[in-house]
Design a protein around this motif. Sequence first.
Motif, PDB file in Angstrom:
ATOM      1  N   GLY A 180       0.803  -1.220   0.000  1.00 11.74           N
ATOM      2  CA  GLY A 180       0.000   0.000   0.000  1.00 11.74           C
ATOM      3  C   GLY A 180       0.832   1.265   0.000  1.00 11.74           C
ATOM      4  O   GLY A 180       0.355   2.325  -0.417  1.00 11.74           O
ATOM      5  N   GLY A 181       2.078   1.174   0.469  1.00 13.58           N
ATOM      6  CA  GLY A 181       2.949   2.338   0.491  1.00 13.58           C
ATOM      7  C   GLY A 181       3.639   2.597  -0.829  1.00 13.58           C
ATOM      8  O   GLY A 181       4.277   3.641  -1.013  1.00 13.58           O
ATOM      9  N   LEU A 182       3.525   1.652  -1.763  1.00 14.15           N
ATOM     10  CA  LEU A 182       4.142   1.795  -3.092  1.00 14.15           C
ATOM     11  C   LEU A 182       3.022   2.048  -4.087  1.00 14.15           C
ATOM     12  O   LEU A 182       2.241   1.158  -4.391  1.00 14.15           O
ATOM     13  CB  LEU A 182       4.921   0.527  -3.453  1.00 14.15           C
ATOM     14  CG  LEU A 182       5.976   0.082  -2.430  1.00 14.15           C
ATOM     15  CD1 LEU A 182       6.599  -1.247  -2.858  1.00 14.15           C
ATOM     16  CD2 LEU A 182       7.050   1.151  -2.265  1.00 14.15           C
ATOM     17  N   ARG A 183       2.949   3.263  -4.624  1.00 13.72           N
ATOM     18  CA  ARG A 183       1.783   3.678  -5.392  1.00 13.72           C
ATOM     19  C   ARG A 183       1.950   3.605  -6.898  1.00 13.72           C
ATOM     20  O   ARG A 183       1.049   4.006  -7.640  1.00 13.72           O
ATOM     21  CB  ARG A 183       1.394   5.104  -4.983  1.00 13.72           C
ATOM     22  CG  ARG A 183       0.892   5.191  -3.541  1.00 13.72           C
ATOM     23  CD  ARG A 183      -0.235   4.183  -3.306  1.00 13.72           C
ATOM     24  NE  ARG A 183      -0.723   4.178  -1.943  1.00 13.72           N
ATOM     25  CZ  ARG A 183      -1.836   4.769  -1.549  1.00 13.72           C
ATOM     26  NH1 ARG A 183      -2.567   5.445  -2.401  1.00 13.72           N
ATOM     27  NH2 ARG A 183      -2.212   4.693  -0.292  1.00 13.72           N
ATOM     28  N   ALA A 184       3.084   3.102  -7.375  1.00 17.41           N
ATOM     29  CA  ALA A 184       3.276   2.987  -8.828  1.00 17.41           C
ATOM     30  C   ALA A 184       4.388   1.986  -9.117  1.00 17.41           C
ATOM     31  O   ALA A 184       5.219   1.700  -8.244  1.00 17.41           O
ATOM     32  CB  ALA A 184       3.612   4.344  -9.441  1.00 17.41           C
ATOM     33  N   ASP A 185       4.368   1.423 -10.316  1.00 14.27           N
ATOM     34  CA  ASP A 185       5.441   0.547 -10.771  1.00 14.27           C
ATOM     35  C   ASP A 185       6.574   1.390 -11.346  1.00 14.27           C
ATOM     36  O   ASP A 185       6.425   2.587 -11.605  1.00 14.27           O
ATOM     37  CB  ASP A 185       4.933  -0.396 -11.865  1.00 14.27           C
ATOM     38  CG  ASP A 185       3.791  -1.289 -11.397  1.00 14.27           C
ATOM     39  OD1 ASP A 185       3.752  -1.614 -10.192  1.00 14.27           O
ATOM     40  OD2 ASP A 185       2.956  -1.663 -12.242  1.00 14.27           O
ATOM     41  N   LEU A 186       7.715   0.741 -11.569  1.00 17.25           N
ATOM     42  CA  LEU A 186       8.809   1.362 -12.315  1.00 17.25           C
ATOM     43  C   LEU A 186       9.004   0.528 -13.582  1.00 17.25           C
ATOM     44  O   LEU A 186       9.694  -0.492 -13.556  1.00 17.25           O
ATOM     45  CB  LEU A 186      10.097   1.387 -11.485  1.00 17.25           C
ATOM     46  CG  LEU A 186      10.187   2.422 -10.359  1.00 17.25           C
ATOM     47  CD1 LEU A 186      11.506   2.288  -9.607  1.00 17.25           C
ATOM     48  CD2 LEU A 186      10.040   3.834 -10.905  1.00 17.25           C
ATOM     49  N   PRO A 187       8.396   0.939 -14.688  1.00 21.17           N
ATOM     50  CA  PRO A 187       8.505   0.172 -15.934  1.00 21.17           C
ATOM     51  C   PRO A 187       9.945   0.172 -16.460  1.00 21.17           C
ATOM     52  O   PRO A 187      10.743   1.062 -16.141  1.00 21.17           O
ATOM     53  CB  PRO A 187       7.578   0.921 -16.902  1.00 21.17           C
ATOM     54  CG  PRO A 187       6.703   1.763 -16.030  1.00 21.17           C
ATOM     55  CD  PRO A 187       7.525   2.113 -14.834  1.00 21.17           C
ATOM     56  N   LYS A 188      10.243  -0.820 -17.258  1.00 22.40           N
ATOM     57  CA  LYS A 188      11.559  -0.938 -17.875  1.00 22.40           C
ATOM     58  C   LYS A 188      11.907   0.351 -18.618  1.00 22.40           C
ATOM     59  O   LYS A 188      11.109   0.904 -19.357  1.00 22.40           O
ATOM     60  CB  LYS A 188      11.547  -2.117 -18.848  1.00 22.40           C
ATOM     61  CG  LYS A 188      12.856  -2.346 -19.589  1.00 22.40           C
ATOM     62  CD  LYS A 188      12.728  -3.548 -20.504  1.00 22.40           C
ATOM     63  CE  LYS A 188      14.002  -3.774 -21.303  1.00 22.40           C
ATOM     64  NZ  LYS A 188      13.871  -4.949 -22.218  1.00 22.40           N
ATOM     65  N   GLY A 189      13.125   0.837 -18.385  1.00 22.18           N
ATOM     66  CA  GLY A 189      13.571   2.053 -19.055  1.00 22.18           C
ATOM     67  C   GLY A 189      14.132   3.060 -18.069  1.00 22.18           C
ATOM     68  O   GLY A 189      14.529   2.712 -16.950  1.00 22.18           O
ATOM     69  N   SER A 190      14.172   4.303 -18.473  1.00 23.27           N
ATOM     70  CA  SER A 190      14.742   5.369 -17.652  1.00 23.27           C
ATOM     71  C   SER A 190      13.876   5.640 -16.419  1.00 23.27           C
ATOM     72  O   SER A 190      12.658   5.502 -16.455  1.00 23.27           O
ATOM     73  CB  SER A 190      14.876   6.654 -18.466  1.00 23.27           C
ATOM     74  OG  SER A 190      15.752   6.473 -19.560  1.00 23.27           O
TER      75      SER A 190
END
Length: 235
Positions: A106-116
Amino acid sequence: MKKLVFLFFLIGAGLSACSYHLQIKGSRQNVDDSSKSSVAMDSLVAPYRREMLKEFGLVIGETTTDLVVGRPNSSLGFWLCDKLIEKSKDSSFFKDEPLVAFINNGGLRADLPKGSITVGDIYKVMPFDNRMVYLKLSLDRIPEMEAYLKEKGGEPIGGFRLVKGKLEFPDSLAQSKNYFWVVTSDFLANGGDNMFFFNNPLQRFDTNILFRDFIIEAVKKEKKIAFYPEERINW
């Protein structure tokens, strides 16, 4: 990061002021005054907004794989937990101590997609001003943590694994000392998200390190992240 917080405050104040004036009802004079006030505030905020957007767009690293939030196994959560432990082990105090990481999806509100990865991306992941906390717990808290993980369907952990419903340490250090340390957030350490097993620890160390700042520094340090999905939690 304090500068970015100030910019948020200033821009937010500008938007609030504009909103307030637009709600005023009455004479034409009031409407005109509102318009002039809004233009003045926009002029004041504009340079700070440009600076904020510039800093948010700054590329600080990249990931060669998608780091995602999910259950039971979260690649983003696991990577973050491993980085928390890695940073903590740099300290002479924790170097030879049993240490795990336990946070929540719940504390992580977004993914980090592949890339910069940009500074703005990290603010999307962690928009809260949560701080790092260290808790010393006795081994009798383990069953509560196991039950919690099962009830939630998994949460990000590091330093140990949940194997067939049981938390397993990589060595016998925790058993020999009869305690272990957990690095987590102040929100969770205070019982947030019903993590009551953190209540009344044997010892507690609060830090002034924001989780968000920690993530930014971790990305900068690693530069190119290559963290692949793994089964760290199973029943």
